[in-house]
Scaffold this active site. Structure first.
Site, short mmCIF file in Angstrom:
data_model
loop_
_atom_site.label_atom_id
_atom_site.label_comp_id
_atom_site.label_asym_id
_atom_site.label_seq_id
_atom_site.Cartn_x
_atom_site.Cartn_y
_atom_site.Cartn_z
N SER A 118 0.85 -1.19 0.00
CA SER A 118 0.00 0.00 0.00
C SER A 118 0.88 1.23 0.00
CB SER A 118 -0.91 0.00 1.23
OG SER A 118 -1.73 1.16 1.25
N HIS A 122 2.23 12.20 -0.73
CA HIS A 122 1.82 13.60 -0.67
C HIS A 122 3.05 14.44 -1.00
CE1 HIS A 122 -2.07 12.61 1.06
NE2 HIS A 122 -1.45 11.82 1.91
N HIS A 132 -2.14 7.35 -4.91
CA HIS A 132 -2.37 6.16 -4.07
C HIS A 132 -2.26 4.93 -4.96
CE1 HIS A 132 -5.52 3.06 -3.21
NE2 HIS A 132 -4.82 2.97 -2.09
N ARG A 136 -3.02 -6.49 -3.57
CA ARG A 136 -3.11 -7.42 -2.46
C ARG A 136 -3.68 -8.76 -2.91
NH1 ARG A 136 -6.73 -3.47 -2.27
NH2 ARG A 136 -8.92 -4.02 -2.52
N HIS A 166 -4.02 7.58 -16.99
CA HIS A 166 -5.02 6.60 -17.41
C HIS A 166 -4.54 5.76 -18.59
CE1 HIS A 166 -8.68 7.31 -14.99
NE2 HIS A 166 -8.13 8.50 -14.79
#
Length: 296
Positions: A118, A122, A132, A136, A166
């Site tokens: 994860s 910033h 972000h 997992r 994208h």
């Protein structure tokens, strides 16, 4: 279902290798010269600490590494966490999983195993977007699943940056199934929406959960490409924007946007809720929160 020990070990090793690659890339980025008020400061370095999952009976329940850089020249705060944990799901987590996945028997055998990476970054410069990413694998005796994705969170939006981010996500999804990108982009748009603000958290990306085609090798190959997409999607944006000068109005916009980010992660984010409910290290779970934010 078999314990899949070999598959779980491979997944855990992959998430760790991805973590190592990203940490090295971010530290290289810190060493590059920057302009502006932070040009004379030393490059940031990651501080690494071990995390442990707390089990009710005190037995070993796994853990991982929390790697956080604070006050760098490029990154104001970035965390890259990796963990592999196991144990038994509590009643609330059992009920939530049974409801979401439609699985019977969770109460009879609530064992689980989970591994993943994860990341939340910033940035110092308001012209550099926050980001972000996570991937997992989750296992119970009743089934296994992959999940994750990445999304871009600029306070000062630029259509060309959004298009690049994208396009890289799409190219990596298209290697596996042409339907993946439009499906997982739409899921990200829905998942990263902040209802009480009636707006999205950022400019989207891809998001998937409970992904299990029945072919573990194919699904593992896909989740690896979700992780591989991150650096080529994100680094060129930072390399292009880190030298742009900013003013107080830009910083104000960044701090207010961070408030939106914090609200989402504390109120709606599924990973935050799961991590806290299953006893994982709270500092690692809340690593995603920005160092400074503002509400108006």
């Amino acid at each position: 279902m078999a314990d899949m020990d070999t598959e779980k070990a491979r997944a855990s090793a992959w998430f760790r290798s991805l973590r190592d690659e990203i940490v090295a890339a971010f530290e290289r980025l810190e060493k590059a010269q920057v302009k502006g008020p932070l040009s004379g400061t030393a490059p940031g370095r990651f501080e690494v600490s071990e995390t442990r999952r707390a089990s009710e009976d005190g037995s070993d329940a796994g853990g991982g590494l929390m790697s956080v850089m604070r006050g760098g020249r490029v990154f104001e705060k970035v965390g890259v966490n990796v963990s592999t944990v196991h144990g038994q799901l509590g009643e609330r987590a059992q009920a939530a999983m049974a409801a979401r996945k439609g699985l019977p028997g969770m109460a009879d055998d609530p064992r689980f195993w989970a591994s993943g990476i994860s990341l939340v970054a910033h940035m110092q410069n308001p012209h550099c977007p926050a980001v972000h990413m996570n991937t997992r694998m989750f296992w119970t005796p009743h089934g296994w699943w992959f999940g994750g994705g990445s999304d871009l969170n600029p306070c000062l939006e630029r259509p060309e940056d959004t298009a690049h981010f994208h396009s890289v996500q799409k190219s990596h999804c298209d290697r596996h199934d042409a339907d993946f990108y439009p499906r997982f982009k739409a899921w990200a748009d829905e998942y990263f929406y902040v209802p009480h603000r009636m707006r999205a958290r950022g400019v989207g990306g891809i998001f998937l959960d409970d992904h299990c085609s029945g072919d573990w090798e194919a699904d593992f190959a896909f989740i690896q490409d979700v992780g591989r997409a991150f650096l080529p999607a994100f680094l060129p944006l930072i390399e292009k924007r880190r030298g742009i000068e900013w003013d107080e109005a830009d910083k104000e916009a960044q701090l207010v946007h961070r408030g939106l980010y914090a609200e989402y992660n504390l109120v709606y984010d599924r990973g935050t809720k799961f991590g806290l409910e299953t006893g994982h290290d709270a500092n690692a779970v809340l690593m995603s929160l920005p160092p400074l934010a503002k509400w108006i």
